[in-house]
Design a protein around this motif. Structure first.
Motif, PDB file in Angstrom:
ATOM      1  N   LEU A 202       0.820  -1.209   0.000  1.00  0.00           N
ATOM      2  CA  LEU A 202       0.000   0.000   0.000  1.00  0.00           C
ATOM      3  C   LEU A 202       0.860   1.268   0.000  1.00  0.00           C
ATOM      4  CD1 LEU A 202      -3.025   0.620   0.076  1.00  0.00           C
ATOM      5  CD2 LEU A 202      -2.910   0.670   2.547  1.00  0.00           C
ATOM      6  N   LEU A 203       1.936   1.243   0.733  1.00  0.00           N
ATOM      7  CA  LEU A 203       2.746   2.461   0.887  1.00  0.00           C
ATOM      8  C   LEU A 203       3.803   2.624  -0.199  1.00  0.00           C
ATOM      9  CD1 LEU A 203       1.362   2.582   3.666  1.00  0.00           C
ATOM     10  CD2 LEU A 203       3.530   3.271   4.625  1.00  0.00           C
ATOM     11  N   PHE A 204       4.422   1.495  -0.591  1.00  0.00           N
ATOM     12  CA  PHE A 204       5.545   1.621  -1.531  1.00  0.00           C
ATOM     13  C   PHE A 204       5.391   0.740  -2.768  1.00  0.00           C
ATOM     14  CE2 PHE A 204       7.143   1.754   2.922  1.00  0.00           C
ATOM     15  CZ  PHE A 204       7.298   3.130   2.996  1.00  0.00           C
ATOM     16  N   GLY A 205       4.409  -0.151  -2.795  1.00  0.00           N
ATOM     17  CA  GLY A 205       4.254  -1.082  -3.908  1.00  0.00           C
ATOM     18  C   GLY A 205       3.352  -0.526  -4.989  1.00  0.00           C
ATOM     19  N   GLU A 206       2.684  -1.453  -5.687  1.00  0.00           N
ATOM     20  CA  GLU A 206       1.856  -1.032  -6.817  1.00  0.00           C
ATOM     21  C   GLU A 206       0.593  -0.269  -6.404  1.00  0.00           C
ATOM     22  OE1 GLU A 206      -0.696  -4.777  -8.179  1.00  0.00           O
ATOM     23  OE2 GLU A 206       1.449  -5.222  -8.174  1.00  0.00           O
ATOM     24  N   LYS A 207       0.274  -0.268  -5.117  1.00  0.00           N
ATOM     25  CA  LYS A 207      -0.903   0.490  -4.666  1.00  0.00           C
ATOM     26  C   LYS A 207      -0.520   1.865  -4.105  1.00  0.00           C
ATOM     27  CE  LYS A 207      -3.275  -3.383  -5.171  1.00  0.00           C
ATOM     28  NZ  LYS A 207      -4.028  -3.613  -6.374  1.00  0.00           N
ATOM     29  N   LYS A 208       0.713   2.269  -4.309  1.00  0.00           N
ATOM     30  CA  LYS A 208       1.176   3.518  -3.658  1.00  0.00           C
ATOM     31  C   LYS A 208       0.435   4.755  -4.173  1.00  0.00           C
ATOM     32  CE  LYS A 208       5.143   3.865  -6.721  1.00  0.00           C
ATOM     33  NZ  LYS A 208       6.544   3.524  -6.865  1.00  0.00           N
ATOM     34  N   PHE A 209      -0.014   4.707  -5.426  1.00  0.00           N
ATOM     35  CA  PHE A 209      -0.736   5.876  -5.952  1.00  0.00           C
ATOM     36  C   PHE A 209      -2.109   6.014  -5.285  1.00  0.00           C
ATOM     37  CE2 PHE A 209       2.203   4.858  -9.470  1.00  0.00           C
ATOM     38  CZ  PHE A 209       2.929   6.035  -9.422  1.00  0.00           C
ATOM     39  N   ILE A 210      -2.708   4.851  -4.983  1.00  0.00           N
ATOM     40  CA  ILE A 210      -3.992   4.888  -4.267  1.00  0.00           C
ATOM     41  C   ILE A 210      -3.773   5.467  -2.870  1.00  0.00           C
ATOM     42  CG2 ILE A 210      -5.816   3.443  -3.249  1.00  0.00           C
ATOM     43  CD1 ILE A 210      -5.330   1.490  -5.583  1.00  0.00           C
ATOM     44  N   PHE A 211      -2.688   5.036  -2.205  1.00  0.00           N
ATOM     45  CA  PHE A 211      -2.454   5.494  -0.835  1.00  0.00           C
ATOM     46  C   PHE A 211      -2.049   6.969  -0.785  1.00  0.00           C
ATOM     47  CE2 PHE A 211       0.144   6.197   2.946  1.00  0.00           C
ATOM     48  CZ  PHE A 211      -0.754   5.810   3.921  1.00  0.00           C
ATOM     49  N   TRP A 212      -0.947   7.291  -1.474  1.00  0.00           N
ATOM     50  CA  TRP A 212      -0.428   8.665  -1.354  1.00  0.00           C
ATOM     51  C   TRP A 212      -1.307   9.666  -2.100  1.00  0.00           C
ATOM     52  CZ3 TRP A 212       2.662   9.163   2.496  1.00  0.00           C
ATOM     53  CH2 TRP A 212       3.510   8.114   2.865  1.00  0.00           C
ATOM     54  N   GLY A 213      -1.772   9.272  -3.280  1.00  0.00           N
ATOM     55  CA  GLY A 213      -2.603  10.194  -4.067  1.00  0.00           C
ATOM     56  C   GLY A 213      -4.040  10.225  -3.592  1.00  0.00           C
TER      57      GLY A 213
ATOM     58  N   GLY B 199     -12.355   9.306   0.910  1.00  0.00           N
ATOM     59  CA  GLY B 199     -13.034   8.251   1.672  1.00  0.00           C
ATOM     60  C   GLY B 199     -13.208   6.992   0.843  1.00  0.00           C
ATOM     61  N   LEU B 200     -13.542   7.171  -0.424  1.00  0.00           N
ATOM     62  CA  LEU B 200     -13.706   6.016  -1.322  1.00  0.00           C
ATOM     63  C   LEU B 200     -12.358   5.315  -1.539  1.00  0.00           C
ATOM     64  CD1 LEU B 200     -15.412   4.298  -3.247  1.00  0.00           C
ATOM     65  CD2 LEU B 200     -15.078   6.027  -4.998  1.00  0.00           C
ATOM     66  N   PHE B 201     -11.314   6.114  -1.735  1.00  0.00           N
ATOM     67  CA  PHE B 201      -9.985   5.526  -1.945  1.00  0.00           C
ATOM     68  C   PHE B 201      -9.505   4.780  -0.700  1.00  0.00           C
ATOM     69  CE2 PHE B 201      -9.536   8.514  -5.575  1.00  0.00           C
ATOM     70  CZ  PHE B 201      -9.149   7.592  -6.525  1.00  0.00           C
ATOM     71  N   LEU B 202      -9.889   5.271   0.482  1.00  0.00           N
ATOM     72  CA  LEU B 202      -9.496   4.579   1.722  1.00  0.00           C
ATOM     73  C   LEU B 202     -10.046   3.152   1.724  1.00  0.00           C
ATOM     74  CD1 LEU B 202      -8.274   4.713   4.640  1.00  0.00           C
ATOM     75  CD2 LEU B 202     -10.558   5.345   5.405  1.00  0.00           C
ATOM     76  N   ARG B 203     -11.338   3.032   1.391  1.00  0.00           N
ATOM     77  CA  ARG B 203     -11.955   1.678   1.353  1.00  0.00           C
ATOM     78  C   ARG B 203     -11.272   0.822   0.301  1.00  0.00           C
ATOM     79  NH1 ARG B 203     -14.554   5.631   4.158  1.00  0.00           N
ATOM     80  NH2 ARG B 203     -16.245   4.808   5.428  1.00  0.00           N
ATOM     81  N   PHE B 204     -11.074   1.403  -0.880  1.00  0.00           N
ATOM     82  CA  PHE B 204     -10.499   0.613  -1.968  1.00  0.00           C
ATOM     83  C   PHE B 204      -9.053   0.220  -1.652  1.00  0.00           C
ATOM     84  CE2 PHE B 204      -8.370   0.164  -6.118  1.00  0.00           C
ATOM     85  CZ  PHE B 204      -9.067  -0.952  -6.544  1.00  0.00           C
ATOM     86  N   GLY B 205      -8.309   1.162  -1.065  1.00  0.00           N
ATOM     87  CA  GLY B 205      -6.914   0.869  -0.711  1.00  0.00           C
ATOM     88  C   GLY B 205      -6.812  -0.289   0.262  1.00  0.00           C
ATOM     89  N   VAL B 206      -7.634  -0.241   1.324  1.00  0.00           N
ATOM     90  CA  VAL B 206      -7.609  -1.305   2.344  1.00  0.00           C
ATOM     91  C   VAL B 206      -8.042  -2.640   1.722  1.00  0.00           C
ATOM     92  CG1 VAL B 206      -8.701  -2.101   4.481  1.00  0.00           C
ATOM     93  CG2 VAL B 206      -7.938   0.254   4.295  1.00  0.00           C
ATOM     94  N   LEU B 207      -9.064  -2.587   0.871  1.00  0.00           N
ATOM     95  CA  LEU B 207      -9.544  -3.818   0.234  1.00  0.00           C
ATOM     96  C   LEU B 207      -8.473  -4.419  -0.680  1.00  0.00           C
ATOM     97  CD1 LEU B 207     -13.218  -3.238  -0.977  1.00  0.00           C
ATOM     98  CD2 LEU B 207     -12.421  -5.008   0.557  1.00  0.00           C
TER      99      LEU B 207
END
Lengths: 329, 163
Positions: A248-259, A297-305
């Motif tokens: 989530l923080l540094f991998g392929e989901k980093k744009f969802i987390f940081w952005g 808020g939507l990205f938070l749910r999607f990121g965690v999922l």
């Protein structure tokens, strides 16, 4: 020549994040949380401020103040079909309540349905304010308290549903329902701010709006702290928890987390709300920060999922062990 | 567990990764030779030469059974204490897939429901057709001692290699 992977076993599909629950479930959780959160905030304002603003539509008097505050159940009702949309056989959706004894999906079905029904009844009663409703009856107050309890239940349930999946360390913590509850209250209060601004409810009474905005900022800060504690805890809990947080923080989901989560969910709205407070409640700024926060808020749910990685099974650990033994020979 | 109950056991070191088990499972359950619809999955690490057939363990405390919102996933004590999914009740919510630590139930994209190993009603086809004899269907009580002994031997062997 291709380089030898450093940890070839760990790069295999088995350690990939789950892909069964994606955007559709994220939207379902998000709308359920935001709807419940906005109902909680709206009801509290309704109890303490008692705003009323009657407008006439097609000859029928409607209380637009109540509509702006108590529209949360409509959001939940819009979100619920997204769960049905994700089912393999959609026409069997009513079966989803058959096992409330052990299944959180079934319990959630009942909690959400009850909240939607009670919430919509109260919404209709408050907005239409017809005489034969007997609006001052004590029964309505009891119903309001019950609906409020179910609103809390709905907001918490969105996290508990994921927490119940014990094999995914990223989700298996009590901090997740808490995080989703705070996020529900934060997005919900922003939804209420936007709807009151849109209906011009507090245009004459900016003090209430200011209290709401300060409350919103406090909720965003609390959400940030809970998110930090949540990620810290998950990073420490197990190897796959660490993998999920890293993904989530540094991998392929980093744009969802940081952005999506950090920038849209925390930094932008916080800065814009601060600027709006100094520029005497600039409506455009509040609207922009509100919409950006809702996206966060939507990205938070999607990121965690989307970052949920399953715990490794003993067989897989054994296979990895064997592989390393071969390397030592 | 009673004496008559039988379980599937995999000897991972014998598996050659031919995926014959996936094929016969698919043919038996769906009528089509489509490994993506089978109830057994072979995980492969080709570069390491390691193959790991993953089967349902029909766990004593089955998470898939707990989380199923429709009770489609249920236990049948009379048939090897197996955990099976009733296709007529399943809504395809995939909650059982998420809950299973062994990643076992699979979503059948054609039938739109979740499917899992049902031990082929007592005659597992993966066992019958595995030419490497990597999968066994044995009495649950017998396997406990031999499994423990085998694990202890493997551990001993590994420790010797490390030294």
């Amino acid at each position: 020549m291709r380089a030898e992977p450093i940890r070839p076993i760990r790069t295999m599909r088995y350690l990939r994040p789950q892909e069964h629950w994606g955007w559709i479930i994220a939207i379902y959780l998000y709308l359920a949380g935001m709807g419940a959160g906005s109902y909680i905030i709206g009801t509290v304002i309704d109890w303490f401020v008692h705003p009323s603003r009657v407008v006439t539509l097609w000859g029928q008097p409607l209380d637009s103040a109540k509509a702006a505050l108590l529209w949360g159940p409509i959001l939940v009702a819009i979100g619920a079909p997204f769960l049905i949309l994700d089912l393999g056989i959609k026409k069997r959706f009513l079966y989803a309540c058959l096992n409330p004894r052990t299944s959180w999906v079934a319990r959630g079905f009942i909690i959400l349905s009850t909240f939607i029904i009670f919430g919509l009844v109260l919404f209709t009663k408050s907005v239409l304010s017809l005489e034969w409703f007997h609006a001052e009856s004590g029964l309505w107050h009891i119903l309001e308290v019950i609906a409020l309890a179910f609103a809390f239940g709905t907001a918490l349930y969105t996290g508990i549903l994921l927490k119940a999946t014990k094999s995914i360390p990223l989700w298996n913590t009590y901090l997740l329902p808490l995080l989703f509850l705070v996020s529900a209250l934060s997005t919900g209060s922003m939804a209420v701010i936007l709807s009151t601004l849109g209906s011009g409810l507090f245009s004459h009474d900016t003090a209430v709006l200011k209290v709401l905005m300060v409350g919103e900022q406090i909720l965003v800060v609390i959400e940030g702290v809970v998110l930090y504690l949540y990620l810290l805890g998950r990073h420490r809990v197990s190897e796959q928890g660490k993998d999920s947080v890293r993904l989530l923080l540094f991998g392929e989901k980093k744009f969802i987390f940081w952005g999506g989560i950090v920038l849209l969910g925390f930094i932008f709205p916080f800065v814009l709300e601060g600027i709006a407070a100094f520029s005497d409640g600039n409506v455009l700024l509040i609207f922009s920060s509100g919409l950006i926060l809702l996206c966060g808020g939507l990205f938070l749910r999607f990121g965690v999922l989307s970052a949920g990685i399953k715990e490794r099974i003993p067989m897989q650990r054994w296979t990895e062990f064997q592989y390393h033994l071969r390397g030592m020979k | 567990m009673g004496m008559e109950e039988k379980v599937l056991v995999v000897d991972q070191q014998k598996c050659t990764g031919c995926r014959q088990c996936e094929l016969v499972c698919s043919v038996y359950h769906t009528g089509s030779s489509n490994p993506s619809r089978s109830r057994i999955k072979v995980f492969k690490w080709e570069h390491a030469g390691i193959y790991l057939p993953l089967i349902c363990n029909h766990c004593e405390k089955a998470y898939c059974l707990e989380v199923c919102p429709t009770k489609a996933c249920h236990r049948e004590p009379e048939l090897n204490n197996r955990v099976v999914i009733d296709k007529n009740l399943c809504i395809g919510c995939k909650t059982c897939i998420m809950a299973c630590p062994f990643d076992h139930p699979f979503f059948d994209v054609k039938e739109r429901v979740t499917v899992k190993c049902d031990l082929c009603d007592g005659d597992p086809q993966c066992v019958a057709f595995c030419y490497a004899k990597a999968i066994f269907f044995v009495d649950a009580d017998n396997i406990q001692m031999s499994k423990k002994r085998e694990a202890a031997n493997k551990f001993l062997e590994s420790m010797k290699q490390i030294r």
